[in-house]
Design a protein around this motif. Structure first.
Motif, short mmCIF file in Angstrom:
data_model
loop_
_atom_site.label_atom_id
_atom_site.label_comp_id
_atom_site.label_asym_id
_atom_site.label_seq_id
_atom_site.Cartn_x
_atom_site.Cartn_y
_atom_site.Cartn_z
N PHE A 86 0.83 -1.21 0.00
CA PHE A 86 0.00 0.00 0.00
C PHE A 86 0.87 1.26 0.00
N ASN A 87 1.89 1.28 0.84
CA ASN A 87 2.77 2.45 0.91
C ASN A 87 3.46 2.70 -0.44
N ILE A 88 3.94 1.64 -1.07
CA ILE A 88 4.63 1.79 -2.35
C ILE A 88 3.69 2.34 -3.41
N ILE A 89 2.48 1.80 -3.48
CA ILE A 89 1.52 2.25 -4.49
C ILE A 89 1.14 3.71 -4.26
N ASN A 114 12.84 -0.94 -3.45
CA ASN A 114 14.12 -1.35 -2.87
C ASN A 114 14.16 -1.06 -1.37
N LYS A 115 13.62 0.08 -0.96
CA LYS A 115 13.64 0.46 0.45
C LYS A 115 12.72 -0.41 1.30
N GLU A 116 11.81 -1.16 0.66
CA GLU A 116 10.94 -2.07 1.40
C GLU A 116 11.55 -3.47 1.51
N GLY A 117 12.83 -3.61 1.17
CA GLY A 117 13.53 -4.86 1.40
C GLY A 117 13.71 -5.75 0.20
N VAL A 118 13.33 -5.27 -1.00
CA VAL A 118 13.52 -6.04 -2.22
C VAL A 118 14.86 -5.64 -2.84
N LEU A 338 -3.30 13.99 -1.28
CA LEU A 338 -3.51 14.08 0.17
C LEU A 338 -2.96 12.85 0.89
N ILE A 339 -3.25 11.66 0.34
CA ILE A 339 -2.76 10.44 0.98
C ILE A 339 -1.23 10.41 0.96
N GLY A 340 -0.65 10.81 -0.18
CA GLY A 340 0.81 10.84 -0.28
C GLY A 340 1.43 11.79 0.73
N ALA A 341 0.78 12.93 0.97
CA ALA A 341 1.31 13.89 1.93
C ALA A 341 1.35 13.32 3.34
N PHE A 342 0.43 12.38 3.65
CA PHE A 342 0.43 11.73 4.97
C PHE A 342 1.39 10.54 5.01
N VAL A 343 1.46 9.79 3.91
CA VAL A 343 2.28 8.57 3.89
C VAL A 343 3.76 8.89 3.88
N ILE A 344 4.16 9.92 3.12
CA ILE A 344 5.58 10.22 2.93
C ILE A 344 6.32 10.48 4.24
N PRO A 345 5.82 11.37 5.13
CA PRO A 345 6.57 11.61 6.38
C PRO A 345 6.78 10.35 7.21
N ARG A 346 5.76 9.49 7.31
CA ARG A 346 5.88 8.26 8.08
C ARG A 346 6.85 7.30 7.41
N VAL A 348 9.36 8.08 5.35
CA VAL A 348 10.72 8.61 5.48
C VAL A 348 11.24 8.36 6.89
N LYS A 349 10.39 8.58 7.90
CA LYS A 349 10.79 8.36 9.29
C LYS A 349 11.18 6.90 9.51
N LYS A 350 10.41 5.97 8.92
CA LYS A 350 10.68 4.55 9.08
C LYS A 350 11.97 4.12 8.42
N HIS A 351 12.20 4.60 7.19
CA HIS A 351 13.31 4.07 6.40
C HIS A 351 14.60 4.90 6.50
N PHE A 352 14.51 6.10 7.03
CA PHE A 352 15.71 6.94 7.10
C PHE A 352 16.01 7.39 8.53
N VAL A 353 15.04 8.04 9.18
CA VAL A 353 15.31 8.59 10.51
C VAL A 353 15.55 7.47 11.51
N THR A 354 14.64 6.47 11.54
CA THR A 354 14.75 5.37 12.51
C THR A 354 16.02 4.56 12.28
N ARG A 355 16.30 4.24 11.01
CA ARG A 355 17.49 3.45 10.69
C ARG A 355 18.77 4.21 11.01
N LYS A 356 18.72 5.52 10.81
CA LYS A 356 19.89 6.32 11.11
C LYS A 356 20.18 6.30 12.61
N LYS A 357 19.15 6.34 13.44
CA LYS A 357 19.32 6.29 14.88
C LYS A 357 19.89 4.94 15.30
N LYS A 358 19.37 3.85 14.65
CA LYS A 358 19.87 2.53 14.98
C LYS A 358 21.35 2.39 14.63
#
Length: 358
Positions: A86-89, A114-118, A338-346, A348-358
């Protein structure tokens, strides 16, 4: 891919939704001002039954996205879950909505997958095969529609154009050229996918040695490499999986094209068009899709409303085309912004901010 992450994230910034919205609203307002017919709004009726058909229009768009999600899971051997699909689409559609239609979201879809693990190679292959399946659907469906209805009805704007020779009908000529380009592209991709990917890559690089197009040789090399990846991944696929992927593709596009029919019923009642006219509306949207591919505006914004108003005006009362075009975009275009504007921040946080902290 990592080196380009910053550029890609910048290109999908939610701030970019402002431009297509402004363009779309500006063109809609201008068309309403130019085309308004006194008393035309009284021809629009909205009842409890209309609410059902309007909701059905949104459901059809949801079915379209669900078909894309099924296809994505099939092509990745279900290595990504439903939420990731869903996020990718949504990200893919958002990118398509904020870039010119000729560019679309395909150029960064590899990044999302690719960022979803493929793996990168398979992500590239998946995107190329989705493009191949989309073109194949159009190539198979368009002749069937022409055979069923006839070219005169599909390409005319009114009864007065029925007597024009085919070569004087600009819509027919434009569609034939577009169809020829799509057919050539599909044949080339098919040859590369299933027979000789490295040979096709060599031909591409040889062609792009010409001085006039030499500056695009790096992109041609990249496309050739993508083709080799795709061939390695999908050449030995069983027929069953190809049928599943194409079935999901057909479900998505067919649902998308029936949205307009649902909207016509919403405002003018179920008996406004007979069955053959509904098929004709479906066929005209195939032609509209070719036109929107050359639009220079983000997501075809503005251009889509204009084409819709002119090309489908024969099916709706005079003066109501712009209003219906606005609702069409309200159902099939603006929600992705509208949906993209909500999905993108979450995302980005999941794949960049969180991973960077780890």
């Amino acid at each position: 891919m990592t080196d380009n992450s910053g550029k890609i994230l910048k290109s999908i910034s939610p701030v970019r939704i402002i431009l297509p919205i402004l363009i779309g609203l500006a063109v809609t307002g201008w068309l309403l001002y130019k085309e308004y017919v006194p008393g035309s709004f009284s021809l629009l009726s909205f009842t409890l039954q209309s609410l059902f058909w309007l909701l059905l229009a949104f459901v059809l768009m949801a079915v379209r996205d669900f078909g894309y999600m099924i296809r994505l899971r099939v092509l990745t051997n279900r290595k990504i879950n439903w939420l990731a699909s869903f996020n990718i689409i949504m990200l893919w559609e958002f990118t398509s909505a904020i870039t010119p239609s000729a560019i679309g979201g395909t150029s960064v879809a590899v990044f999302f997958i690719n960022k979803e693990g493929v793996k990168l190679g398979r992500s590239t292959a998946v995107v190329m095969v989705t493009s191949f399946l989309d073109e194949l659907y159009f190539i198979l469906t368009f002749p069937l529609i022409l055979w069923w209805i006839g070219s005169v009805d599909i390409f005319s704007l009114g009864a007065g154009e029925a007597d024009l020779p085919w070569y004087e009908n600009q819509f027919l000529v434009f569609a034939l050229v577009g169809y020829a380009v799509k057919l050539a592209y599909t044949l080339v991709i098919s040859y590369g996918l299933f027979f000789n990917p490295r040979g096709l890559k060599w031909v591409l690089l040889w062609i792009f040695r010409l001085p006039i197009i030499r500056k695009w040789r790096p992109q041609a090399n990249e496309s050739g490499t993508d083709l080799v990846y795709a061939s390695q991944e999908f050449r030995d696929w069983p027929v069953k999986k190809w049928l599943q992927a194409f079935g999901a593709t057909a479900l998505s596009w067919t649902a998308r094209y029936w949205v307009v029919n649902a909207l016509i019923i919403t405002f003018f009642g179920f008996k406004w068009l007979d069955w053959n006219e509904h098929i004709l509306v479906f066929g005209k949207q195939l032609v509209m899709w070719i036109m929107m591919l050359v639009s220079p505006t983000p997501g075809g914004s503005g251009f889509a409303e204009y084409v819709f108003k002119g090309f489908l005006s024969v099916f709706i009362p005079a003066g109501t085309g712009v209003t219906l075009a606005f609702f069409w975009r309200l159902v099939s275009y603006y929600p992705y912004l509208l949906i993209g504007a909500f999905v993108i921040p979450r995302w980005v946080k999941k794949h960049f901010v969180t991973r960077k902290k780890k």
